[in-house]
Design a protein around this motif. Sequence first.
Motif, mmCIF file in Angstrom:
data_model
loop_
_atom_site.group_PDB
_atom_site.id
_atom_site.type_symbol
_atom_site.label_atom_id
_atom_site.label_comp_id
_atom_site.label_asym_id
_atom_site.label_seq_id
_atom_site.Cartn_x
_atom_site.Cartn_y
_atom_site.Cartn_z
ATOM 1 N N MET A 73 -0.095 -8.106 -9.151
ATOM 2 C CA MET A 73 -1.378 -7.493 -9.461
ATOM 3 C C MET A 73 -2.145 -7.082 -8.205
ATOM 4 O O MET A 73 -3.092 -6.307 -8.282
ATOM 5 C CB MET A 73 -2.220 -8.446 -10.317
ATOM 6 C CG MET A 73 -1.635 -8.698 -11.694
ATOM 7 S SD MET A 73 -2.608 -9.863 -12.675
ATOM 8 C CE MET A 73 -4.086 -8.892 -12.968
ATOM 9 N N MET A 74 -1.791 -7.621 -7.036
ATOM 10 C CA MET A 74 -2.362 -7.198 -5.752
ATOM 11 C C MET A 74 -3.890 -7.261 -5.746
ATOM 12 O O MET A 74 -4.580 -6.263 -5.547
ATOM 13 C CB MET A 74 -1.890 -5.780 -5.400
ATOM 14 C CG MET A 74 -0.390 -5.641 -5.275
ATOM 15 S SD MET A 74 0.107 -3.927 -4.918
ATOM 16 C CE MET A 74 1.882 -4.098 -4.761
ATOM 17 N N ASP A 561 3.867 0.283 -7.115
ATOM 18 C CA ASP A 561 2.527 0.093 -6.561
ATOM 19 C C ASP A 561 2.647 -0.252 -5.087
ATOM 20 O O ASP A 561 3.523 -1.033 -4.691
ATOM 21 C CB ASP A 561 1.776 -1.029 -7.283
ATOM 22 C CG ASP A 561 1.395 -0.651 -8.701
ATOM 23 O OD1 ASP A 561 1.052 0.519 -8.921
ATOM 24 O OD2 ASP A 561 1.453 -1.535 -9.583
ATOM 25 N N ILE A 562 1.740 0.311 -4.277
ATOM 26 C CA ILE A 562 1.719 0.050 -2.836
ATOM 27 C C ILE A 562 0.286 -0.341 -2.452
ATOM 28 O O ILE A 562 -0.670 0.329 -2.834
ATOM 29 C CB ILE A 562 2.162 1.283 -2.025
ATOM 30 C CG1 ILE A 562 3.585 1.694 -2.419
ATOM 31 C CG2 ILE A 562 2.081 1.003 -0.531
ATOM 32 C CD1 ILE A 562 4.032 3.010 -1.797
ATOM 33 N N SER A 563 0.157 -1.434 -1.707
ATOM 34 C CA SER A 563 -1.157 -1.931 -1.312
ATOM 35 C C SER A 563 -1.252 -2.005 0.207
ATOM 36 O O SER A 563 -0.305 -2.425 0.885
ATOM 37 C CB SER A 563 -1.408 -3.313 -1.920
ATOM 38 O OG SER A 563 -2.648 -3.836 -1.494
ATOM 39 N N LEU A 564 -2.410 -1.593 0.746
ATOM 40 C CA LEU A 564 -2.672 -1.642 2.182
ATOM 41 C C LEU A 564 -4.046 -2.264 2.407
ATOM 42 O O LEU A 564 -4.954 -2.101 1.583
ATOM 43 C CB LEU A 564 -2.656 -0.236 2.789
ATOM 44 C CG LEU A 564 -1.386 0.594 2.630
ATOM 45 C CD1 LEU A 564 -1.666 2.046 3.026
ATOM 46 C CD2 LEU A 564 -0.262 0.028 3.483
ATOM 47 N N TYR A 565 -4.200 -2.975 3.524
ATOM 48 C CA TYR A 565 -5.525 -3.455 3.887
ATOM 49 C C TYR A 565 -5.650 -3.508 5.403
ATOM 50 O O TYR A 565 -4.669 -3.646 6.132
ATOM 51 C CB TYR A 565 -5.817 -4.845 3.288
ATOM 52 C CG TYR A 565 -5.345 -5.996 4.129
ATOM 53 C CD1 TYR A 565 -6.180 -6.568 5.094
ATOM 54 C CD2 TYR A 565 -4.069 -6.529 3.987
ATOM 55 C CE1 TYR A 565 -5.759 -7.624 5.881
ATOM 56 C CE2 TYR A 565 -3.637 -7.574 4.766
ATOM 57 C CZ TYR A 565 -4.484 -8.119 5.712
ATOM 58 O OH TYR A 565 -4.057 -9.151 6.502
ATOM 59 N N GLY A 566 -6.878 -3.396 5.880
ATOM 60 C CA GLY A 566 -7.181 -3.540 7.299
ATOM 61 C C GLY A 566 -8.543 -4.189 7.440
ATOM 62 O O GLY A 566 -9.448 -3.925 6.636
ATOM 63 N N ALA A 591 4.455 -3.831 -1.384
ATOM 64 C CA ALA A 591 4.947 -2.852 -2.360
ATOM 65 C C ALA A 591 5.711 -3.585 -3.445
ATOM 66 O O ALA A 591 6.374 -4.601 -3.183
ATOM 67 C CB ALA A 591 5.843 -1.811 -1.677
ATOM 68 N N ASN A 592 5.604 -3.069 -4.658
ATOM 69 C CA ASN A 592 6.296 -3.686 -5.783
ATOM 70 C C ASN A 592 6.904 -2.592 -6.656
ATOM 71 O O ASN A 592 6.201 -1.695 -7.128
ATOM 72 C CB ASN A 592 5.325 -4.540 -6.599
ATOM 73 C CG ASN A 592 6.031 -5.300 -7.698
ATOM 74 O OD1 ASN A 592 6.898 -6.118 -7.424
ATOM 75 N ND2 ASN A 592 5.669 -5.033 -8.937
ATOM 76 N N LEU A 593 8.223 -2.662 -6.832
ATOM 77 C CA LEU A 593 8.970 -1.680 -7.621
ATOM 78 C C LEU A 593 9.542 -2.363 -8.859
ATOM 79 O O LEU A 593 10.254 -3.369 -8.749
ATOM 80 C CB LEU A 593 10.104 -1.078 -6.787
ATOM 81 C CG LEU A 593 11.057 -0.122 -7.509
ATOM 82 C CD1 LEU A 593 10.335 1.163 -7.901
ATOM 83 C CD2 LEU A 593 12.278 0.189 -6.639
ATOM 84 N N ALA A 601 10.380 -6.394 -4.388
ATOM 85 C CA ALA A 601 9.056 -6.601 -3.798
ATOM 86 C C ALA A 601 9.189 -6.829 -2.300
ATOM 87 O O ALA A 601 10.139 -7.476 -1.836
ATOM 88 C CB ALA A 601 8.356 -7.790 -4.447
ATOM 89 N N ALA A 602 8.253 -6.281 -1.546
ATOM 90 C CA ALA A 602 8.247 -6.454 -0.093
ATOM 91 C C ALA A 602 6.803 -6.565 0.376
ATOM 92 O O ALA A 602 5.901 -5.927 -0.181
ATOM 93 C CB ALA A 602 8.932 -5.277 0.605
ATOM 94 N N SER A 603 6.580 -7.393 1.402
ATOM 95 C CA SER A 603 5.233 -7.539 1.955
ATOM 96 C C SER A 603 5.320 -7.868 3.432
ATOM 97 O O SER A 603 6.292 -8.472 3.903
ATOM 98 C CB SER A 603 4.457 -8.636 1.225
ATOM 99 O OG SER A 603 5.076 -9.904 1.404
#
Length: 706
Positions: A73-74, A561-566, A591-593, A601-603
Motif C-alpha cells: 500500500m506504500m 505501483d512505484i513510490s519515491l520520497y526525498g 516498486a511493486n508488480l 517487489a523491490a525497494s
Amino acid sequence: MNTGKILTVLAASMASISMYAQTDSLKVDTTYTLGEVTVRGMRVINKVDRQILLPTSAMKKHSSDGYDLLNKMMLNGIKIDPERQAITSMRGGSVQVRINDIKANQQDITSLRPDEVIRVEYIDNPGVRYSDGTLDAVINFVVRRRYAGYVGGLGTMQAFTTGFNNSNAYFKYNYKKSEFSVYYNFYYRGYDGRKVNSESSYFFPDGTERHRNYIGYNTDFMYTTNVVQLGYNLSDPDKYTLNVTMNYNGTNNPNFGANQLAQETSRPDLYLFNKKSSKTYTPSLDIYWSLHLPKNQDIMANVVGTYIGTDYSYLSRNYLFNQSPEQSMQADPVNDYSYATTGRKYSLISEAIYTKNFKKVAFSAGGEYTVSHTDNAYTGAVNTDAVLNSDNLYLFAQLQGKLGILNYQAGLGANYVSIHQGDIGFNRWTLRPQLSLSTNITDNLSVRYSGRISQLTPSLSDLSDVRQQSDELFASDGNTELKPYVAYRNNLTINWSLPICDFQLYGNWYYAPDIIMNSYVPEQQSDGTYLLITRPENQKSFSQKSVTAYLTLHAIRDVLDISLYGDYSHYDSRGLDYSHKYGAWGWGSSANLMLGRWNVAASYYTAPKSYFAESMTKGENGSNLSVGYRYKDFKVGLGVLLLGYAQGFDYVSKTDSKYVQSTSHTFIKDNGNMLYFTLSYNFSHGRKYETERKQLSNSDNDNGIR
C-alpha cells in the motif's frame, strides 16, 4: 450485443471512471462497514486526522499477512521492515498498529488475513485521545469477522545461509457470539559476523589526551523468542463486547556483546571482553469491555495487568592482550566491571472512554491511569537495589467536526506523572492541547495544519543510579534527578491526488526545551586520572525542522505501483555546555508488480541520518528484492536482503564533544546478500461478520534495566 446490454456496460464504465477520478466521492467513515466490494485502483480519502485507504483486490490477493499488505500500500512516512517484522515512522516517532481498534502485536499482524481487510485507517495525525506523546501514527486495519466456522494458517520466513527464522501459526473458531483464538509466534536469530570498530580521542581537563583504536572481533549474536496468545471474544455488535486476552512472551538472548582489541600508542594492547545475556518472560492479562447506549453514546473500558521478569548478565573484563583473545583470557583480568541483575516489574493499566456523536460534532472524553512497581537488584561490580514506583494519570476531552469549509479536531489533555526512587523523584502536572485544521482547496487538493504539545517522561532505566563501565576510560550512568519535559510540534501537509499519481508535501517543526540528552562529564579518580562519564541530563533545547516529499505513481493500474520520497532535516542541539547544528538528506524508492499469480517487489532506501545531543547516527542502507507466487491458499516466495552489500549492515555513529571525538562502525555481515524464502498457507470455513471494534488496548514492556 443488444442495446440494453450496451447501455448497461456504458453506465457501469462511467460510474467506475467517476469513482476513480474523485477520491472523496466514496463516503467512507469509521461509523459503517464497507461490504463485499471489489476495489480497482486504491482510493484515498483525506480526513482531518487520517487517510482512509481502500486496498485493491490485487493487493489483498498477493499479500500473505498484514506486513505484506502495508508494504504494497506504500503509506507515506511509513517503512515496513520484512526482516524484523517492524513498522516504523520515517519521522522518528512511534507507530501503533490496531486491528478493529484493538492494539495489535506482531502475532496479530502476521496472522491477519488480507482478504478480510475492508479498509485501512492511516491516522497520521493522532489526537489527544492517545496518551503516548511520542506517537507519530496509528494504523488501524478494519476487517470482517466470522460468526460460524474457523480460520487458521501457518507462515515462515527462513534464510538459507544465515541463522534467521520468523514463523507463526494461528487458529480461530467462531460459534454464534463467541470467538476462541490461539496464536503462536517463533523468532530466531543466530549471527557470528557481528563486530564493532571505532576510533576515539579523549580530552581531559588537565590537558591529557588519549587516542585509542578499537578493532572489533566477530562476536556471536543470538536470541529466540516464543509468543503464545489465547483469546476469547463475546459480542453482540449492537449492544456489548467483551474481549479477554492472555499473553506470554519469553525471550532468551544468550549473546549480544562486542569483543574488541584496544590499541594505544605507548601503552600495552588490551583485549576487551564484553558479553551480555538476558532472559525475559512477560505474562499479561488484557480485559476489554464496551457498551452501546441510546442516542449514539458508547462507554469503553480496558484493564491490563503485566508482570515482567528479567535475568540480565553484563560481563565486561579487560585483559592484557597476548597473541590471541583465547590466550589473553588465560590470565587474570586487569579490570572487571561485570554485574548481574534480577528484575521484577508489576504494572496495572486502566482506561475508560465515553463518546457521543451529535449531528455535526463528535465528542469524546476519558482517562488512563497506570501504576507500576519496579525492583531491579544488581550484584557484582554494581551492588544496589533500584526500586522505582510510578503513577501516571492522563485525562482528555476532544471535539471533532466541521465549520464551513474547515474540518477541525480540538482537544485538551492533562497529564500527571509521579516517579520516585526512595526519597528521590518528582510529581508534575502538564497540559497537552492539540488543534488540527484541514480543508479541500479542490476535489483533488487538500491542506492540513496540526499543532500539539506533549509531555515526555524519562525512562525507568535512565532514572536508575546504576553505572555501566566498559574500560578504564569510559562509563555510563543513570540520573535520579531527571525531570519530565514538554515538546512542541507543528506540521503542515499538502495532499494532491490524481488518477495516475498521489503527491504529498510534509513540513514539520519540533522543539523541546529542557529535553533529556546525554552529557559527557570527566570524573577524577583517586589516582588522579579521569574517567569519562556519559549521563542523561535535562539540557537547554533540541529542535528539528524537516520537509519531505512523497510521490506514488500508479504506472499500470492494479499491476505496477512505484513510490519515491526525498527529505531534508536540520537539527539544532543545545546542551548545558554544547551547541551543534547538522543537516541531513535522504531518499528512497520502491516498486511493486502484481501480474497474474506472480508478485515482484523491490525497494531501496539510503541510510537514514539523524543528530541528537552530540552524536550523529547513520543507519543501514536498506534494499529488498522478492519474487512471490500464489496458488489458491498457498503462497511461496524467494527474496534477498541488501543485495550487493557483501559487508552487510554498517551502522555508523560519530560523536563530536569537547571531551570525546569518536567514529564507530557496527557491522553485521550475515545480513549482506541474505537469501531467504517465504511460505504461507491459510485455511478457513464458515460465514463472515464484523464484530464491534474494540477501541482500547494497552501494554507495558519497559523493564527499567540498564
